[in-house]
Motif scaffolding. Structure first.
Motif, PDB file in Angstrom:
ATOM      1  N   ILE A  18       0.777  -1.309  -0.014  1.00 25.28           N
ATOM      2  CA  ILE A  18      -0.019  -0.128  -0.025  1.00 25.28           C
ATOM      3  C   ILE A  18       1.039   1.212   0.141  1.00 25.28           C
ATOM      4  CG2 ILE A  18      -1.607   1.445   1.455  1.00 25.28           C
ATOM      5  CD1 ILE A  18      -2.743  -1.408   2.360  1.00 25.28           C
ATOM      6  N   LEU A  19       1.803   1.344   0.832  1.00 22.20           N
ATOM      7  CA  LEU A  19       2.967   2.430   0.869  1.00 22.20           C
ATOM      8  C   LEU A  19       3.451   2.869  -0.361  1.00 22.20           C
ATOM      9  CD1 LEU A  19       4.590   1.837   4.340  1.00 22.20           C
ATOM     10  CD2 LEU A  19       3.050   3.417   3.823  1.00 22.20           C
ATOM     11  N   LYS A  20       3.868   1.760  -1.331  1.00 24.46           N
ATOM     12  CA  LYS A  20       4.036   2.083  -2.655  1.00 24.46           C
ATOM     13  C   LYS A  20       3.415   3.137  -3.363  1.00 24.46           C
ATOM     14  CE  LYS A  20       6.641  -2.398  -3.198  1.00 24.46           C
ATOM     15  NZ  LYS A  20       6.494  -3.733  -3.903  1.00 24.46           N
ATOM     16  N   ASP A  21       2.231   2.901  -3.362  1.00 21.92           N
ATOM     17  CA  ASP A  21       1.245   3.968  -3.972  1.00 21.92           C
ATOM     18  C   ASP A  21       0.786   5.157  -3.142  1.00 21.92           C
ATOM     19  OD1 ASP A  21       1.229   2.469  -6.395  1.00 21.92           O
ATOM     20  OD2 ASP A  21      -0.270   1.051  -5.760  1.00 21.92           O
ATOM     21  N   TYR A  22       0.536   4.775  -1.856  1.00 25.53           N
ATOM     22  CA  TYR A  22      -0.038   5.884  -0.873  1.00 25.53           C
ATOM     23  C   TYR A  22       0.913   5.987   0.352  1.00 25.53           C
ATOM     24  CZ  TYR A  22      -4.263   5.143  -3.696  1.00 25.53           C
ATOM     25  OH  TYR A  22      -4.916   5.035  -4.792  1.00 25.53           O
ATOM     26  N   PRO A  23       1.982   6.589   0.171  1.00 24.72           N
ATOM     27  CA  PRO A  23       3.080   6.820   1.271  1.00 24.72           C
ATOM     28  C   PRO A  23       2.552   7.678   2.624  1.00 24.72           C
ATOM     29  CG  PRO A  23       3.619   8.347  -0.608  1.00 24.72           C
ATOM     30  CD  PRO A  23       2.327   7.543  -1.122  1.00 24.72           C
ATOM     31  N   GLY A  24       1.292   8.246   2.437  1.00 24.08           N
ATOM     32  CA  GLY A  24       0.922   8.775   3.499  1.00 24.08           C
ATOM     33  C   GLY A  24      -0.003   8.099   4.725  1.00 24.08           C
ATOM     34  N   ALA A  25      -0.041   6.585   4.198  1.00 24.33           N
ATOM     35  CA  ALA A  25      -0.876   5.702   4.834  1.00 24.33           C
ATOM     36  C   ALA A  25      -0.306   5.501   6.272  1.00 24.33           C
ATOM     37  CB  ALA A  25      -1.049   4.381   4.067  1.00 24.33           C
ATOM     38  N   HIS A  26      -1.123   5.624   7.391  1.00 27.68           N
ATOM     39  CA  HIS A  26      -0.401   5.529   8.650  1.00 27.68           C
ATOM     40  C   HIS A  26      -0.939   4.359   9.390  1.00 27.68           C
ATOM     41  CE1 HIS A  26       1.053   6.185  12.622  1.00 27.68           C
ATOM     42  NE2 HIS A  26      -0.108   6.535  13.113  1.00 27.68           N
ATOM     43  N   PRO A  27      -0.244   3.070   9.331  1.00 22.54           N
ATOM     44  CA  PRO A  27      -0.623   1.788   9.786  1.00 22.54           C
ATOM     45  C   PRO A  27      -0.899   2.047  11.281  1.00 22.54           C
ATOM     46  CG  PRO A  27       1.318   1.530   8.356  1.00 22.54           C
ATOM     47  CD  PRO A  27       1.104   2.857   8.903  1.00 22.54           C
ATOM     48  N   ILE A  28      -2.089   1.453  11.736  1.00 20.30           N
ATOM     49  CA  ILE A  28      -2.405   1.459  13.304  1.00 20.30           C
ATOM     50  C   ILE A  28      -2.851   0.133  13.732  1.00 20.30           C
ATOM     51  CG2 ILE A  28      -3.998   2.390  14.960  1.00 20.30           C
ATOM     52  CD1 ILE A  28      -4.350   4.987  13.433  1.00 20.30           C
ATOM     53  N   ARG A  29      -2.226  -0.575  14.632  1.00 13.93           N
ATOM     54  CA  ARG A  29      -2.693  -1.818  15.256  1.00 13.93           C
ATOM     55  C   ARG A  29      -3.639  -1.312  16.630  1.00 13.93           C
ATOM     56  NH1 ARG A  29      -1.306  -6.511  12.172  1.00 13.93           N
ATOM     57  NH2 ARG A  29       0.614  -5.799  10.804  1.00 13.93           N
ATOM     58  N   PRO A  30      -4.926  -1.590  16.343  1.00 15.82           N
ATOM     59  CA  PRO A  30      -5.754  -1.041  17.762  1.00 15.82           C
ATOM     60  C   PRO A  30      -5.178  -1.607  19.075  1.00 15.82           C
ATOM     61  CG  PRO A  30      -7.068  -1.805  15.773  1.00 15.82           C
ATOM     62  CD  PRO A  30      -5.752  -2.015  15.373  1.00 15.82           C
ATOM     63  N   LYS A  31      -5.105  -0.734  20.059  1.00 16.05           N
ATOM     64  CA  LYS A  31      -4.968  -1.448  21.354  1.00 16.05           C
ATOM     65  C   LYS A  31      -6.149  -1.793  22.103  1.00 16.05           C
ATOM     66  CE  LYS A  31      -0.538   1.352  21.618  1.00 16.05           C
ATOM     67  NZ  LYS A  31      -0.161   2.426  22.296  1.00 16.05           N
ATOM     68  N   VAL A  32      -7.422  -1.450  21.620  1.00 12.05           N
ATOM     69  CA  VAL A  32      -8.685  -2.112  21.968  1.00 12.05           C
ATOM     70  C   VAL A  32      -9.424  -2.681  21.151  1.00 12.05           C
ATOM     71  CG1 VAL A  32      -8.672   0.047  23.548  1.00 12.05           C
ATOM     72  CG2 VAL A  32      -9.871   0.283  21.419  1.00 12.05           C
ATOM     73  N   GLU A  33     -10.276  -3.656  21.490  1.00 11.99           N
ATOM     74  CA  GLU A  33     -11.075  -4.387  20.493  1.00 11.99           C
ATOM     75  C   GLU A  33     -12.251  -3.701  19.746  1.00 11.99           C
ATOM     76  OE1 GLU A  33     -12.996  -5.670  24.554  1.00 11.99           O
ATOM     77  OE2 GLU A  33     -11.191  -4.487  24.039  1.00 11.99           O
ATOM     78  N   PRO A  34     -12.657  -4.099  18.768  1.00 15.27           N
ATOM     79  CA  PRO A  34     -13.826  -3.405  18.075  1.00 15.27           C
ATOM     80  C   PRO A  34     -14.963  -2.840  18.948  1.00 15.27           C
ATOM     81  CG  PRO A  34     -12.832  -5.065  16.630  1.00 15.27           C
ATOM     82  CD  PRO A  34     -12.263  -5.055  17.877  1.00 15.27           C
ATOM     83  N   ALA A  35     -15.196  -3.903  20.085  1.00 18.48           N
ATOM     84  CA  ALA A  35     -16.677  -3.420  20.805  1.00 18.48           C
ATOM     85  C   ALA A  35     -16.429  -2.051  21.503  1.00 18.48           C
ATOM     86  CB  ALA A  35     -16.611  -4.716  21.917  1.00 18.48           C
ATOM     87  N   VAL A  36     -15.061  -1.802  21.923  1.00 11.17           N
ATOM     88  CA  VAL A  36     -14.790  -0.627  22.582  1.00 11.17           C
ATOM     89  C   VAL A  36     -14.908   0.466  21.558  1.00 11.17           C
ATOM     90  CG1 VAL A  36     -12.870   0.897  23.637  1.00 11.17           C
ATOM     91  CG2 VAL A  36     -13.144  -1.457  24.333  1.00 11.17           C
ATOM     92  N   GLY A  37     -14.252   0.366  20.109  1.00  9.88           N
ATOM     93  CA  GLY A  37     -14.729   1.257  18.991  1.00  9.88           C
ATOM     94  C   GLY A  37     -16.234   1.590  18.879  1.00  9.88           C
ATOM     95  N   ALA A  38     -17.154   0.494  19.096  1.00 16.79           N
ATOM     96  CA  ALA A  38     -18.661   0.630  19.051  1.00 16.79           C
ATOM     97  C   ALA A  38     -19.139   1.578  20.329  1.00 16.79           C
ATOM     98  CB  ALA A  38     -19.446  -0.447  18.840  1.00 16.79           C
ATOM     99  N   ALA A  39     -18.518   1.405  21.432  1.00 18.16           N
ATOM    100  CA  ALA A  39     -18.933   2.196  22.521  1.00 18.16           C
ATOM    101  C   ALA A  39     -18.433   3.567  22.383  1.00 18.16           C
ATOM    102  CB  ALA A  39     -18.109   1.703  23.782  1.00 18.16           C
ATOM    103  N   LEU A  40     -17.178   3.862  21.684  1.00 17.82           N
ATOM    104  CA  LEU A  40     -16.777   5.373  21.441  1.00 17.82           C
ATOM    105  C   LEU A  40     -17.674   5.745  20.347  1.00 17.82           C
ATOM    106  CD1 LEU A  40     -12.984   4.579  21.538  1.00 17.82           C
ATOM    107  CD2 LEU A  40     -14.133   5.840  23.333  1.00 17.82           C
ATOM    108  N   LEU A  41     -17.952   5.004  19.327  1.00 21.69           N
ATOM    109  CA  LEU A  41     -18.961   5.506  18.387  1.00 21.69           C
ATOM    110  C   LEU A  41     -20.193   6.148  18.991  1.00 21.69           C
ATOM    111  CD1 LEU A  41     -18.366   3.272  15.171  1.00 21.69           C
ATOM    112  CD2 LEU A  41     -17.663   5.488  15.249  1.00 21.69           C
ATOM    113  N   ALA A  42     -20.752   5.250  19.797  1.00 24.12           N
ATOM    114  CA  ALA A  42     -22.018   5.429  20.355  1.00 24.12           C
ATOM    115  C   ALA A  42     -21.825   6.968  20.985  1.00 24.12           C
ATOM    116  CB  ALA A  42     -22.468   4.559  21.218  1.00 24.12           C
ATOM    117  N   TRP A  43     -20.833   7.295  21.856  1.00 21.28           N
ATOM    118  CA  TRP A  43     -20.666   8.395  22.418  1.00 21.28           C
ATOM    119  C   TRP A  43     -20.365   9.551  21.533  1.00 21.28           C
ATOM    120  CZ3 TRP A  43     -21.449  11.009  26.358  1.00 21.28           C
ATOM    121  CH2 TRP A  43     -20.709  12.227  26.714  1.00 21.28           C
TER     122      TRP A  43
END
Length: 315
Positions: free
Chosen positions: A276-301
């Motif tokens: 991906i970086l070959k075509d889009y060098p601005g991509a910033h890879p992130i490995r989440p430190k919390v599970e998607p369920a926490v992501g859903a709770a943050l979205l709700a908030w």
């Protein structure tokens, strides 16, 4: 996942998770509407019970559910939620990929998420609310690059090698030993006795191991999966112009799923990012430190705050 309401000043660190609950499949495409609804109602009731709370105390609910692929899917589940919660509760329904993105961006809907587990999907959002997806149509329609896609290609390679249509491969011995089968002929019965996606996808570590040992067939399967996964992300980035006009703009790239986790020397996730970086060098890879369920709770908030602010603006 139950979380207390945060302040308007931002998300606290660490996140104050009040309770967790786990249930079975809630994808109505897989288990049917009745079973999906019962599962969702039970898991939310369990989370509230464990947190010592009740439905009347809830301010907002965000359900991020696999199988939500169309506005009619969203409306169906919203109707279920309206029957479960008091009228003051704000209700939001999203595809599960949206929660995975939010788990890496702490609730901010901007960037692209790539999920590669049993299945795969790429999903992206712009800051002005536009969204796009690629893949995620299930194995019948070609979720190549997913755990199921990788493992099913490996099984196919074993059958092809056995009947003379393809090259010999270490996958034959390794898969037969793993499944305790005496011959490739037995693979047909094993596969169709229970062709569940997760059962097939569980063979991915064997493919990785054979690739690491130099097997050309296994290596090609993984190389093809890298190209497919990267292509899904690139399609989303291009459609949403996430990288800006010059193609070098910075955006979050959230990586989720067992296929993308580091696998010793053959690191599929790392190879996808490099592609991906070959075509889009601005991509910033992130490995989440919390599970998607926490992501859903943050979205709700965040959804709740946005609606509240819009309400106050109208007063």
């Amino acid at each position: 996942m139950a979380m207390p309401a945060a302040s308007r000043d931002g998300v606290p660190d660490p996140l104050p998770v009040l309770a967790r609950a786990v249930a079975g499949c809630s994808n109505h495409n897989s288990v049917g509407e009745i079973a999906a609804r019962e599962t969702l109602e039970q898991v939310m009731a369990d989370a509230l019970s464990k947190s010592g709370s009740n439905r009347a105390a809830v301010r907002a609910v965000c359900l991020a559910v696999s199988g939500v692929n169309h506005p009619t899917d969203q409306q169906r589940i919203l109707d279920w939620l309206k029957d479960m919660f008091p009228s003051h509760v704000k209700l939001f329904v999203q595809n599960d990929a949206v929660a995975a993105l939010a788990s890496g961006t702490l609730g901010r809907l901007h960037g692209c998420v790539l999920i590669a587990g049993t299945g795969t999907i790429a999903y992206g959002f712009t800051e002005d609310g536009r969204e796009a997806r690629a893949a995620g149509a299930g194995p019948v329609l070609g979720d190549w690059g997913s755990g199921y896609g990788i493992a099913s290609q490996a099984l196919t390679a074993v059958v092809r090698a056995h009947d003379g249509r393809g090259p010999q491969t270490m996958l034959t011995h390794s898969i037969l030993r793993r499944l305790c089968l005496p011959s490739p002929d037995e693979l047909i019965g094993w596969t169709y006795a229970d062709p569940s996606w997760a059962r097939i996808a569980a063979l991915v570590p064997i493919v990785v191991s054979c690739a690491e040992s130099g097997d050309q067939v296994a290596n090609k399967i993984l190389q093809d999966s890298v190209k497919e996964l990267a292509a899904s992300v690139k399609a989303v980035v291009q459609r949403l112009s996430l990288s800006g006009e010059d193609g070098r703009g910075r955006f979050p790239l959230v990586m989720v799923g067992g296929v993308l986790e580091a696998n010793r020397r053959w690191d599929i996730g790392k190879e996808v990012v490099n592609c991906i970086l070959k075509d889009y060098p601005g991509a910033h890879p992130i490995r989440p430190k919390v599970e998607p369920a926490v992501g859903a709770a943050l979205l709700a908030w965040n959804f709740y705050l946005r609606e509240s602010e819009n309400h106050f603006d109208k007063i």
